[in-house]
Design a protein around this motif. Structure first.
Motif, PDB file in Angstrom:
ATOM      1  N   VAL A  59       0.857  -1.186   0.000  1.00 45.78           N
ATOM      2  CA  VAL A  59       0.000   0.000   0.000  1.00 45.78           C
ATOM      3  C   VAL A  59       0.890   1.232   0.000  1.00 45.78           C
ATOM      4  CG1 VAL A  59      -0.238   0.133   2.519  1.00 45.78           C
ATOM      5  CG2 VAL A  59      -2.033   1.053   1.067  1.00 45.78           C
TER       6      VAL A  59
ATOM      7  N   PRO B 129      -3.699   1.035  -2.865  1.00 47.34           N
ATOM      8  CA  PRO B 129      -3.295  -0.361  -2.667  1.00 47.34           C
ATOM      9  C   PRO B 129      -2.605  -0.916  -3.915  1.00 47.34           C
ATOM     10  CG  PRO B 129      -5.639  -0.250  -3.136  1.00 47.34           C
ATOM     11  CD  PRO B 129      -5.128   1.174  -3.111  1.00 47.34           C
TER      12      PRO B 129
ATOM     13  N   ASP C 254      -5.591   5.646   0.733  1.00 48.20           N
ATOM     14  CA  ASP C 254      -4.351   4.964   0.368  1.00 48.20           C
ATOM     15  C   ASP C 254      -4.477   4.359  -1.027  1.00 48.20           C
ATOM     16  OD1 ASP C 254      -3.404   5.561   2.895  1.00 48.20           O
ATOM     17  OD2 ASP C 254      -3.926   3.598   3.720  1.00 48.20           O
TER      18      ASP C 254
END
Length: 108
Positions: A27, A95, A93
């Motif tokens: 991530v 990934p 975030d």
């Protein structure tokens, strides 16, 4: 005003160090500029060269990662930036599962 459909993918430019950390963690939480701005900056295919020229000039070993925008549809916002053009921004975030390809740029 003509509406242009949004592309299916966009690109994140990372340093070799950032890419290695991304691969290790699975991530990516953002480069320092992303963290400061509160979102992860992406560029469309047409915007990548301008982003390289403006923010990465003279750097080498850069990784250009292609991001599947459909995988992140809930956290992508298209917002005006450089020259009023709409850029995709990730509010969250990034990934590794959303990366559909990448290439190493020898020099910006």
């Amino acid at each position: 005003m003509e509406h242009t459909p949004q592309p299916a993918s966009a690109f994140k430019i990372l340093t070799a160090t950032q890419w290695a950390q991304f691969e290790a963690d699975g991530v990516f939480q953002g480069a320092p500029v992303d963290v400061a701005d509160g979102y992860i900056h992406l560029s469309t295919q047409d915007q990548v060269q301008g982003t390289l020229d403006k923010h990465f000039a003279g750097q080498d070993g850069l990784i250009i990662a292609e991001v599947d925008l459909a995988a992140l549809k809930d956290v992508i916002k298209w917002e005006p930036s450089r020259g009023g053009a709409l850029f995709p921004h990730i509010y969250g975030d990034l990934p590794m599962r959303a990366i559909i390809g990448h290439l190493t740029q020898i020099k910006a």
